[in-house]
Design a protein around this motif. Structure first.
Motif, PDB file in Angstrom:
ATOM      1  N   ALA A   1       0.817  -1.208   0.000  1.00  0.00           N
ATOM      2  CA  ALA A   1       0.000   0.000   0.000  1.00  0.00           C
ATOM      3  C   ALA A   1       0.852   1.261   0.000  1.00  0.00           C
ATOM      4  CB  ALA A   1      -0.924   0.006   1.221  1.00  0.00           C
ATOM      5  N   GLU A   2       2.056   1.170   0.538  1.00  0.00           N
ATOM      6  CA  GLU A   2       2.883   2.366   0.702  1.00  0.00           C
ATOM      7  C   GLU A   2       3.686   2.709  -0.550  1.00  0.00           C
ATOM      8  OE1 GLU A   2       5.298   1.577   4.085  1.00  0.00           O
ATOM      9  OE2 GLU A   2       3.744   2.178   5.511  1.00  0.00           O
ATOM     10  N   PHE A   3       4.098   1.699  -1.309  1.00  0.00           N
ATOM     11  CA  PHE A   3       4.985   1.939  -2.441  1.00  0.00           C
ATOM     12  C   PHE A   3       4.394   1.323  -3.703  1.00  0.00           C
ATOM     13  CE2 PHE A   3       7.617   1.586   1.387  1.00  0.00           C
ATOM     14  CZ  PHE A   3       8.136   2.866   1.423  1.00  0.00           C
ATOM     15  N   GLU A   4       3.489   2.063  -4.356  1.00  0.00           N
ATOM     16  CA  GLU A   4       2.923   1.567  -5.601  1.00  0.00           C
ATOM     17  C   GLU A   4       2.464   2.738  -6.446  1.00  0.00           C
ATOM     18  OE1 GLU A   4      -1.456   0.488  -3.740  1.00  0.00           O
ATOM     19  OE2 GLU A   4      -0.114  -1.097  -4.361  1.00  0.00           O
ATOM     20  N   THR A   5       1.768   2.445  -7.527  1.00  0.00           N
ATOM     21  CA  THR A   5       1.369   3.475  -8.466  1.00  0.00           C
ATOM     22  C   THR A   5       0.686   4.643  -7.773  1.00  0.00           C
ATOM     23  OG1 THR A   5       1.182   1.913 -10.290  1.00  0.00           O
ATOM     24  CG2 THR A   5      -0.125   3.915 -10.453  1.00  0.00           C
ATOM     25  N   PHE A   6       1.057   5.855  -8.222  1.00  0.00           N
ATOM     26  CA  PHE A   6       0.523   7.136  -7.787  1.00  0.00           C
ATOM     27  C   PHE A   6       1.145   7.650  -6.495  1.00  0.00           C
ATOM     28  CE2 PHE A   6      -3.194   5.315 -10.151  1.00  0.00           C
ATOM     29  CZ  PHE A   6      -2.961   6.037 -11.299  1.00  0.00           C
ATOM     30  N   GLN A   7       1.966   6.867  -5.818  1.00  0.00           N
ATOM     31  CA  GLN A   7       2.682   7.409  -4.682  1.00  0.00           C
ATOM     32  C   GLN A   7       3.719   8.398  -5.221  1.00  0.00           C
ATOM     33  OE1 GLN A   7       1.820   6.791  -1.511  1.00  0.00           O
ATOM     34  NE2 GLN A   7       0.191   5.500  -2.290  1.00  0.00           N
ATOM     35  N   ASP A   8       3.745   9.590  -4.648  1.00  0.00           N
ATOM     36  CA  ASP A   8       4.672  10.647  -5.089  1.00  0.00           C
ATOM     37  C   ASP A   8       4.476  11.008  -6.557  1.00  0.00           C
ATOM     38  OD1 ASP A   8       5.896  10.707  -2.550  1.00  0.00           O
ATOM     39  OD2 ASP A   8       7.162   9.018  -3.092  1.00  0.00           O
ATOM     40  N   ASN A   9       3.251  10.790  -7.081  1.00  0.00           N
ATOM     41  CA  ASN A   9       2.915  11.122  -8.473  1.00  0.00           C
ATOM     42  C   ASN A   9       3.726  10.324  -9.482  1.00  0.00           C
ATOM     43  OD1 ASN A   9       0.890  13.199  -8.060  1.00  0.00           O
ATOM     44  ND2 ASN A   9       2.557  14.421  -7.214  1.00  0.00           N
ATOM     45  N   LEU A  10       4.117   9.116  -9.118  1.00  0.00           N
ATOM     46  CA  LEU A  10       4.852   8.253 -10.038  1.00  0.00           C
ATOM     47  C   LEU A  10       4.090   6.962 -10.268  1.00  0.00           C
ATOM     48  CD1 LEU A  10       8.543   8.562  -8.764  1.00  0.00           C
ATOM     49  CD2 LEU A  10       7.559   9.554 -10.851  1.00  0.00           C
ATOM     50  N   LEU A  11       4.177   6.453 -11.505  1.00  0.00           N
ATOM     51  CA  LEU A  11       3.654   5.127 -11.790  1.00  0.00           C
ATOM     52  C   LEU A  11       4.608   4.075 -11.230  1.00  0.00           C
ATOM     53  CD1 LEU A  11       2.542   5.592 -15.506  1.00  0.00           C
ATOM     54  CD2 LEU A  11       1.186   5.913 -13.431  1.00  0.00           C
ATOM     55  N   GLU A  12       4.085   2.891 -11.001  1.00  0.00           N
ATOM     56  CA  GLU A  12       4.902   1.845 -10.386  1.00  0.00           C
ATOM     57  C   GLU A  12       5.910   1.274 -11.372  1.00  0.00           C
ATOM     58  OE1 GLU A  12       4.043  -1.672  -7.111  1.00  0.00           O
ATOM     59  OE2 GLU A  12       2.514  -1.157  -8.585  1.00  0.00           O
ATOM     60  N   TYR A  13       7.047   0.837 -10.839  1.00  0.00           N
ATOM     61  CA  TYR A  13       8.096   0.207 -11.631  1.00  0.00           C
ATOM     62  C   TYR A  13       7.661  -1.200 -12.065  1.00  0.00           C
ATOM     63  CZ  TYR A  13       8.805  -1.539  -6.884  1.00  0.00           C
ATOM     64  OH  TYR A  13       8.597  -2.069  -5.629  1.00  0.00           O
ATOM     65  N   PRO A  14       8.319  -1.805 -13.077  1.00  0.00           N
ATOM     66  CA  PRO A  14       7.955  -3.156 -13.528  1.00  0.00           C
ATOM     67  C   PRO A  14       8.341  -4.220 -12.500  1.00  0.00           C
ATOM     68  CG  PRO A  14       9.892  -2.373 -14.698  1.00  0.00           C
ATOM     69  CD  PRO A  14       9.381  -1.208 -13.909  1.00  0.00           C
ATOM     70  N   HIS A  15       7.580  -5.308 -12.492  1.00  0.00           N
ATOM     71  CA  HIS A  15       7.816  -6.415 -11.560  1.00  0.00           C
ATOM     72  C   HIS A  15       8.159  -7.684 -12.318  1.00  0.00           C
ATOM     73  CE1 HIS A  15       6.226  -4.237  -8.055  1.00  0.00           C
ATOM     74  NE2 HIS A  15       5.351  -3.724  -8.905  1.00  0.00           N
ATOM     75  N   TYR A  16       8.920  -8.570 -11.661  1.00  0.00           N
ATOM     76  CA  TYR A  16       9.307  -9.852 -12.257  1.00  0.00           C
ATOM     77  C   TYR A  16       9.297 -10.936 -11.182  1.00  0.00           C
ATOM     78  CZ  TYR A  16      11.153  -6.706 -15.851  1.00  0.00           C
ATOM     79  OH  TYR A  16      11.286  -5.718 -16.808  1.00  0.00           O
ATOM     80  N   THR A  17       9.005 -12.175 -11.595  1.00  0.00           N
ATOM     81  CA  THR A  17       9.098 -13.309 -10.688  1.00  0.00           C
ATOM     82  C   THR A  17       9.620 -14.519 -11.464  1.00  0.00           C
ATOM     83  OG1 THR A  17       7.907 -14.600  -9.020  1.00  0.00           O
ATOM     84  CG2 THR A  17       6.707 -14.085 -11.063  1.00  0.00           C
ATOM     85  N   ARG A  18       9.702 -15.691 -10.816  1.00  0.00           N
ATOM     86  CA  ARG A  18      10.210 -16.892 -11.469  1.00  0.00           C
ATOM     87  C   ARG A  18       9.334 -17.288 -12.664  1.00  0.00           C
ATOM     88  NH1 ARG A  18      10.961 -17.839  -5.958  1.00  0.00           N
ATOM     89  NH2 ARG A  18      13.145 -18.140  -5.370  1.00  0.00           N
ATOM     90  N   PRO A  19       9.936 -17.850 -13.726  1.00  0.00           N
ATOM     91  CA  PRO A  19      11.347 -18.247 -13.877  1.00  0.00           C
ATOM     92  C   PRO A  19      12.241 -17.059 -14.244  1.00  0.00           C
ATOM     93  CG  PRO A  19      10.157 -18.800 -15.844  1.00  0.00           C
ATOM     94  CD  PRO A  19       9.134 -18.276 -14.883  1.00  0.00           C
ATOM     95  N   GLU A  20      13.518 -17.249 -14.052  1.00  0.00           N
ATOM     96  CA  GLU A  20      14.484 -16.186 -14.335  1.00  0.00           C
ATOM     97  C   GLU A  20      14.531 -15.845 -15.826  1.00  0.00           C
ATOM     98  OE1 GLU A  20      19.266 -15.730 -13.790  1.00  0.00           O
ATOM     99  OE2 GLU A  20      18.131 -16.651 -12.136  1.00  0.00           O
ATOM    100  N   VAL A  21      14.293 -16.857 -16.671  1.00  0.00           N
ATOM    101  CA  VAL A  21      14.217 -16.642 -18.115  1.00  0.00           C
ATOM    102  C   VAL A  21      12.888 -17.203 -18.596  1.00  0.00           C
ATOM    103  CG1 VAL A  21      15.239 -17.107 -20.371  1.00  0.00           C
ATOM    104  CG2 VAL A  21      16.715 -16.841 -18.358  1.00  0.00           C
ATOM    105  N   TRP A  22      12.122 -16.385 -19.285  1.00  0.00           N
ATOM    106  CA  TRP A  22      10.823 -16.810 -19.824  1.00  0.00           C
ATOM    107  C   TRP A  22      10.757 -16.427 -21.298  1.00  0.00           C
ATOM    108  CZ3 TRP A  22       6.707 -13.898 -21.855  1.00  0.00           C
ATOM    109  CH2 TRP A  22       5.531 -14.634 -22.121  1.00  0.00           C
ATOM    110  N   ARG A  23      10.637 -17.440 -22.165  1.00  0.00           N
ATOM    111  CA  ARG A  23      10.585 -17.240 -23.626  1.00  0.00           C
ATOM    112  C   ARG A  23      11.718 -16.310 -24.105  1.00  0.00           C
ATOM    113  NH1 ARG A  23       5.627 -18.925 -26.114  1.00  0.00           N
ATOM    114  NH2 ARG A  23       4.209 -19.780 -24.555  1.00  0.00           N
ATOM    115  N   ASP A  24      12.901 -16.629 -23.634  1.00  0.00           N
ATOM    116  CA  ASP A  24      14.132 -15.893 -23.981  1.00  0.00           C
ATOM    117  C   ASP A  24      14.194 -14.490 -23.396  1.00  0.00           C
ATOM    118  OD1 ASP A  24      15.082 -18.062 -25.468  1.00  0.00           O
ATOM    119  OD2 ASP A  24      14.054 -17.358 -27.278  1.00  0.00           O
ATOM    120  N   LYS A  25      13.245 -14.136 -22.566  1.00  0.00           N
ATOM    121  CA  LYS A  25      13.277 -12.825 -21.906  1.00  0.00           C
ATOM    122  C   LYS A  25      13.817 -12.998 -20.482  1.00  0.00           C
ATOM    123  CE  LYS A  25       9.295 -10.893 -24.396  1.00  0.00           C
ATOM    124  NZ  LYS A  25       9.957  -9.706 -24.973  1.00  0.00           N
ATOM    125  N   LYS A  26      14.880 -12.281 -20.152  1.00  0.00           N
ATOM    126  CA  LYS A  26      15.537 -12.429 -18.863  1.00  0.00           C
ATOM    127  C   LYS A  26      15.089 -11.348 -17.879  1.00  0.00           C
ATOM    128  CE  LYS A  26      19.763 -14.504 -20.745  1.00  0.00           C
ATOM    129  NZ  LYS A  26      21.241 -14.396 -20.810  1.00  0.00           N
TER     130      LYS A  26
END
Length: 235
Positions: A170-195
Motif C-alpha cells: 500500500a505504501e509503495f505503488e502506483t501514484f505514490q509521489d505522483n509516479l507510476l509503479e516500476y515493472p515487476h518480475y518473478t520466477r522463472p528467471e528466463v521466460w521465452r528468452d526474456k531475462k
C-alpha cells in the motif's frame, strides 16, 4: 472501516465485494460492507421508487423520500454506535474525480455511506439534504452508481491496516509521489528468452531501489506526462 451502500441492487455490490482480498478482510473483521435496498423504503405496494421528471425528458428519476428514509436509517444506526457524523458520497459524473489522495483521506473515516443512483439520477432535493461529497470515477456515464462505489471501496479498503498482508504494497505503488509503479518480475528467471533484469538478481538493495525509481520516472514521463509534471514540481 464500515461501508454502507444505498442501492437498488444490493446483490450486485455484495457479490462483487465479498471476494478476493476485500472478502478476506470482511471475514477477518477488518471491514464491514452492508448494502441497503432503497426499494425497502418505497411508499407504495409495488415497491417502485422512480417516477417521470417534472418538465419532461427521457427516462425516469429516483424519488426523494425512499432515498431519504434509507439514508436516515443508516445514519441512525451509526449514531447509535456513538460514531461521529458520517460522509455520504453520491456517485455522479458531476462530482470531483476520484484519485489516490482522496482514497487516503477517506480511509481515515470510520464509516462511509455510498449513495448509488440509477435511471436518470435522483431528485435534486434529497441530494441537497443528505449528500456531503459528489464523486466521479471518470468522464463517462454508467447505468448506475454501483460499479463506481465498488471501485472506491476496493481502493479505500486496501489502505486500511491489515487488509493487505504486506504493508509495503500500500505504501509503495502506483501514484505514490505522483509516479507510476516500476515493472515487476518473478520466477522463472528466463521466460521465452526474456531475462529478468540483472540488477534485480544482484542482492544490492540500494542499487535496486535506484533502478526502480528510475524505471518509475521513465514510465511516468512516457505514459502520464501530467503526473510527471507534478512529480517535477514536488522535487
Amino acid at each position: 472501516m464500515n461501508f454502507h451502500i444505498l442501492t437498488l441492487f444490493p446483490e450486485m455490490v455484495l457479490a462483487g465485494l465479498h471476494t478476493s482480498i476485500i472478502g478476506r478482510a470482511v471475514a477477518d473483521g477488518l471491514l464491514t460492507i452492508t448494502a441497503v435496498n432503497i426499494r425497502d423504503y418505497a411508499l407504495n405496494k409495488h415497491k417502485s421508487v422512480d417516477d417521470a421528471p417534472y418538465g419532461g425528458g427521457a427516462g425516469m428519476l429516483m424519488q426523494a423520500e425512499p432515498v431519504f428514509l434509507a439514508c436516515r436509517d443508516v445514519q441512525k444506526g451509526i449514531r447509535a454506535n456513538k460514531r461521529k457524523s458520517t460522509r455520504v458520497i453520491y456517485l455522479s459524473p458531476q462530482g470531483k474525480t476520484f484519485h489516490q489522495a482522496m482514497a487516503e483521506e477517506l480511509a481515515l473515516e470510520s464509516d462511509l455511506i455510498f449513495l448509488c443512483g440509477h435511471y436518470e439520477g435522483i431528485d435534486e432535493r434529497v441530494l441537497e439534504e443528505v449528500v456531503t461529497d459528489y464523486v466521479s470515477i471518470g468522464d463517462y456515464v454508467l447505468t448506475g452508481g454501483e460499479l463506481p462505489a465498488m471501485v472506491m471501496i476496493d481502493s479505500i479498503s486496501r489502505l486500511i491496516p491489515g487488509v493487505l498482508h504486506n504493508k509495503a504494497s500500500a505504501e509503495f505503488e502506483t501514484f505514490q509521489d505522483n509516479l507510476l509503479e516500476y515493472p515487476h518480475y518473478t520466477r522463472p528467471e528466463v521466460w521465452r528468452d526474456k531475462k529478468v533484469p540483472e540488477i534485480l538478481l544482484s542482492g544490492h538493495h540500494a542499487n535496486i531501489e535506484k533502478w526502480r525509481l528510475a524505471q518509475s520516472i521513465a514510465r511516468t514521463k512516457e505514459n502520464r506526462p501530467d503526473l510527471y509534471e507534478k512529480y517535477l514540481q514536488g522535487n
